[in-house]
Scaffold this motif. Structure first.
Motif, PDB file in Angstrom:
ATOM      1  N   VAL A  46       0.831  -1.204   0.000  1.00 38.46           N
ATOM      2  CA  VAL A  46       0.000   0.000   0.000  1.00 38.46           C
ATOM      3  C   VAL A  46       0.865   1.254   0.000  1.00 38.46           C
ATOM      4  N   THR A  47       1.981   1.245   0.717  1.00 37.83           N
ATOM      5  CA  THR A  47       2.878   2.395   0.724  1.00 37.83           C
ATOM      6  C   THR A  47       3.503   2.595  -0.652  1.00 37.83           C
ATOM      7  N   ALA A  48       3.914   1.516  -1.278  1.00 39.30           N
ATOM      8  CA  ALA A  48       4.477   1.635  -2.624  1.00 39.30           C
ATOM      9  C   ALA A  48       3.421   2.113  -3.605  1.00 39.30           C
ATOM     10  N   ASP A  49       2.171   1.720  -3.406  1.00 40.67           N
ATOM     11  CA  ASP A  49       1.104   2.177  -4.288  1.00 40.67           C
ATOM     12  C   ASP A  49       0.886   3.681  -4.164  1.00 40.67           C
ATOM     13  N   THR A  50       0.976   4.205  -2.959  1.00 36.52           N
ATOM     14  CA  THR A  50       0.767   5.643  -2.780  1.00 36.52           C
ATOM     15  C   THR A  50       1.948   6.464  -3.278  1.00 36.52           C
ATOM     16  N   THR A  51       3.149   5.919  -3.258  1.00 37.22           N
ATOM     17  CA  THR A  51       4.313   6.694  -3.694  1.00 37.22           C
ATOM     18  C   THR A  51       4.509   6.667  -5.200  1.00 37.22           C
TER      19      THR A  51
END
Length: 129
Positions: A46-51
């Motif tokens: 999820v963090t990689a998706d937001t970045t």
């Protein structure tokens, strides 16, 4: 938001999960540690998706949903195995689970006072050795 904080949090969660898998003796706690590792992977996805949302829209969230489904299936199968282990052994300690079955004894039959070892003895007449 700086992505360093979720990545460090996910690394700490994953490290705690690995420690739990390697050090715990109770099978239920080992399953909980595996779930902790899967949740750390979800946090990373999820963090990689937001970045990097501009390149691949919502792919991290979709993969996180797949990991959640996989975790639910793993818990269902894992708890069924743990319950069966408890029924057979009256313990859920991982150290007491035999990884291999003991070799089955070979049944020996007697024919005419001597021990028969297999099909080679069946081909010979009764009075010969």
């Amino acid at each position: 938001m700086r992505p360093v904080i979720p990545y460090v949090t996910a690394a700490v969660l994953f490290g705690l999960g690995v420690y739990g898998v390697l050090r715990r003796r109770n099978a239920v706690l080992v399953l909980m540690a595996v779930e902790l590792m899967l949740n750390a992977v979800n946090l990373i996805l999820v963090t990689a998706d937001t970045t990097v949302r501009a390149q691949l829209p919502h792919s991290g969230q979709v993969f996180a949903l797949f990991v959640i489904v996989l975790a639910a299936a793993e818990i269902g199968v894992g708890l069924a195995i743990v319950l069966q282990l408890y029924r057979l052994r009256a313990s859920v300690a991982v150290d007491e689970v035999p990884l291999t079955e003991p070799p089955a004894p070979v049944p020996a039959t007697t024919t005419g006072g001597r021990l028969s070892t297999g099909p080679a003895d069946a081909d010979r007449p009764e009075g010969t050795k």
